[in-house]
Design an enzyme around this catalytic site. Structure first.
Site, short mmCIF file in Angstrom:
data_model
loop_
_atom_site.label_atom_id
_atom_site.label_comp_id
_atom_site.label_asym_id
_atom_site.label_seq_id
_atom_site.Cartn_x
_atom_site.Cartn_y
_atom_site.Cartn_z
N CYS A 1 26.67 26.62 46.06
CA CYS A 1 28.04 26.54 45.57
C CYS A 1 28.95 27.44 46.39
O CYS A 1 30.08 27.07 46.73
CB CYS A 1 28.07 26.93 44.10
N CYS B 1 25.85 28.77 38.33
CA CYS B 1 27.31 28.64 38.27
C CYS B 1 27.72 27.34 37.62
O CYS B 1 28.78 27.23 37.06
CB CYS B 1 27.91 28.78 39.65
N1 LIG Z 1 35.68 27.94 38.04
C1 LIG Z 1 36.01 28.82 38.98
N2 LIG Z 1 37.25 28.79 39.54
C2 LIG Z 1 37.61 29.68 40.49
N3 LIG Z 1 36.81 30.66 40.94
C3 LIG Z 1 35.58 30.75 40.42
C4 LIG Z 1 35.11 29.85 39.41
N4 LIG Z 1 33.84 30.19 39.09
C5 LIG Z 1 33.54 31.26 39.85
N5 LIG Z 1 34.57 31.61 40.66
C6 LIG Z 1 34.64 32.74 41.61
O1 LIG Z 1 33.32 33.10 42.04
C7 LIG Z 1 33.02 34.44 41.63
C8 LIG Z 1 31.58 34.58 41.23
O2 LIG Z 1 31.29 33.63 40.26
P1 LIG Z 1 30.17 33.81 39.13
O3 LIG Z 1 30.06 32.51 38.47
O4 LIG Z 1 28.99 34.43 39.76
O5 LIG Z 1 30.88 34.74 38.11
P2 LIG Z 1 30.81 36.27 37.70
O6 LIG Z 1 30.09 37.08 38.71
O7 LIG Z 1 30.41 36.34 36.30
O8 LIG Z 1 32.37 36.62 37.85
P3 LIG Z 1 33.51 36.45 36.76
O9 LIG Z 1 33.35 37.60 35.81
O10 LIG Z 1 34.78 36.54 37.57
O11 LIG Z 1 33.32 35.10 36.13
C9 LIG Z 1 33.99 34.73 40.50
O12 LIG Z 1 34.24 36.10 40.35
C10 LIG Z 1 35.22 33.96 40.93
O13 LIG Z 1 36.00 34.67 41.84
#
Ligand SMILES: Nc1ncnc2c1ncn2[C@@H]1O[C@H](COP(=O)(O)OP(=O)(O)OP(=O)(O)O)[C@@H](O)[C@H]1O
Length: 395
Positions: free
Chosen positions: A100, A200
């Site tokens: 992803c 994700c």
């Molecule tokens: N649906 C989305 N739209 C835009 N950006 C996304 C989305 N999902 C993830 N991202 C980006 O990818 C990063 C890492 O995604 P991940 O799914 O690992 O979430 P995370 O580490 O829990 O971060 P967050 O707390 O920001 O959700 C996120 O911090 C964000 O910047």
């Protein structure tokens, strides 16, 4: 003023990333991507994407930054979902998070951001970027996040120099509790929100349910292999070169139905992965059963009792040239060269001492200690200190 587009997921990490960039004087725009089309593969009513996009919008509003949503569900289906099903069908275990990042966040999403006039794309990943000069050229480094518990560099192990050049990771120097404290101090509604699970795209749906939507059930045998089963012939053959030895050691043993006892039935070998313990539904053994191999062609799952079963352990793996990737292109090994590194074969695994051996057809990774459940389709990533140098798909 430099313009940055932040991937706002509706989680705390990207919320704080956006806040920090704004505080640093960037022009910040929040962009939420929708990865699912309601009539593609269903991921249950519990999927929180609507709630997440709403949270992302509220965060943008609070920070006073423009906000947009993009629908990338078609690209997501083509590049991630279909790949997932294909890999499972072949008996490999893919990593959708790594993909992803390479295919969506730092490709399709990044292209959209650049079209919107962005100089950079930022995410809330726990990792850092370094830039060095070498032979008059700028080289970007992918470094582990400062928070050891949260380091997400592994998920970015397939990024290229071009992608890194345009990336920013604003929270990489912070510890998770610091990120939450900033969110709280700024009154962001995501401050207390639970961390997402890592996968994700799967949201809250369980992997077996997801796979069953496309991979048809097919009943087959579960075989238990005794831990005295000879994985390799007792006497190792004489090797006339290191490469021959590595080739031999990287091959998994080939099990047959007659190599153990049939202890149960499963609904499809392609639903299972090496090292898996749950979901076998076989009780009554002294120690729990672990999957030591799956044969999707014959539809048989081979299992062994206990975490220490020798069938789970190997110390050499192979990556083909096609699936070998160097973030640090300038350090890529040439045929015949070797390198001492630290490596991991899954997210959150401790880094382990290993040696890389580049050969004509690809590269061997030999670990000093045997590793549990080296799994085809997963990524191996190698580091020097806190810098991720490259990665490859385990073949
Ligand atoms: N649906 C989305 N739209 C835009 N950006 C996304 C989305 N999902 C993830 N991202 C980006 O990818 C990063 C890492 O995604 P991940 O799914 O690992 O979430 P995370 O580490 O829990 O971060 P967050 O707390 O920001 O959700 C996120 O911090 C964000 O910047």
């Amino acid at each position: 003023m430099k313009r940055v587009i932040v991937g706002l997921s509706g989680g705390v990490d990207s919320s704080v990333a956006a806040y920090l960039l704004k505080a640093q004087g960037y022009e910040v725009i929040g962009l939420f991507m929708k990865n699912w089309h309601d009539d593609s593969v269903t991921i249950s009513d519990e999927c929180p994407w609507l709630e997440d996009s709403n949270d992302a919008m509220l965060v943008a509003d609070k920070l006073g930054i423009p906000f947009q949503t993009v629908d990338l569900s078609v690209q997501y289906k083509e590049r991630i979902v279909d790949y997932m099903f294909n890999e499972y069908e072949k008996g490999r275990t893919p990593n959708p998070d790594v993909l992803c990042n390479r295919e969506i966040k730092f490709d399709v999403f990044m292209d959209i951001a650049l079209e919107l006039g962005a100089d950079y794309v930022a995410t809330g990943h726990y990792c850092r970027k370094g830039t060095i000069e070498k032979d008059g050229k700028q080289i970007h480094q992918l470094l582990a996040g400062a928070d050891d518990n949260k380091d997400q560099s592994y998920f970015l192990c397939q990024l290229s120099q071009q992608q890194l050049a345009k990336a920013l990771f604003p929270i990489g120097e912070l510890q998770k509790p610091e990120v939450r404290a900033i969110a709280k101090a700024q009154g962001l509604i995501t401050a207390e929100k639970k961390d997402s699970q890592g996968l994700c795209f799967i949201g809250k749906v369980r992997l077996p349910e997801f796979l069953q939507q496309q991979l048809k059930p097919k009943e087959g045998h579960i075989v238990e292999v005794a831990d005295t089963f000879e994985m390799y012939s007792q006497v190792l053959p004489q090797f006339d070169s290191k490469e021959n030895e590595l080739e031999f050691l990287s091959k998994k043993p080939i099990y047959h139905l007659t190599d153990g006892t049939v202890v149960g039935k499963h609904q499809g070998a392609h639903y299972f992965t090496k090292g898996q313990r749950k979901g076998l539904g076989v009780g009554g053994t002294v120690e729990p059963l672990f999957v030591i191999d799956t044969d999707v062609k014959e539809n048989i799952i081979y299992t062994g009792q206990g975490k220490q079963h020798p069938g789970l352990y190997r110390n050499v793996l192979f990556v083909t040239n096609e699936e070998l990737h160097w973030v640090r292109e300038d350090l890529a090994l040439k045929d015949g060269e070797t390198m001492s590194v630290m490596a991991r074969i899954r997210y959150r695994q401790n880094l382990e001492k290993a040696t890389l051996y580049k050969v004509n057809s690809g590269m061997y990774v030999e670990f000093e200690n045997k590793q549990s459940a080296i799994t085809e389709g997963q990524f191996v990533a190698w580091y020097l200190e806190d810098e991720l140098l490259g990665s490859g798909v385990i073949s």
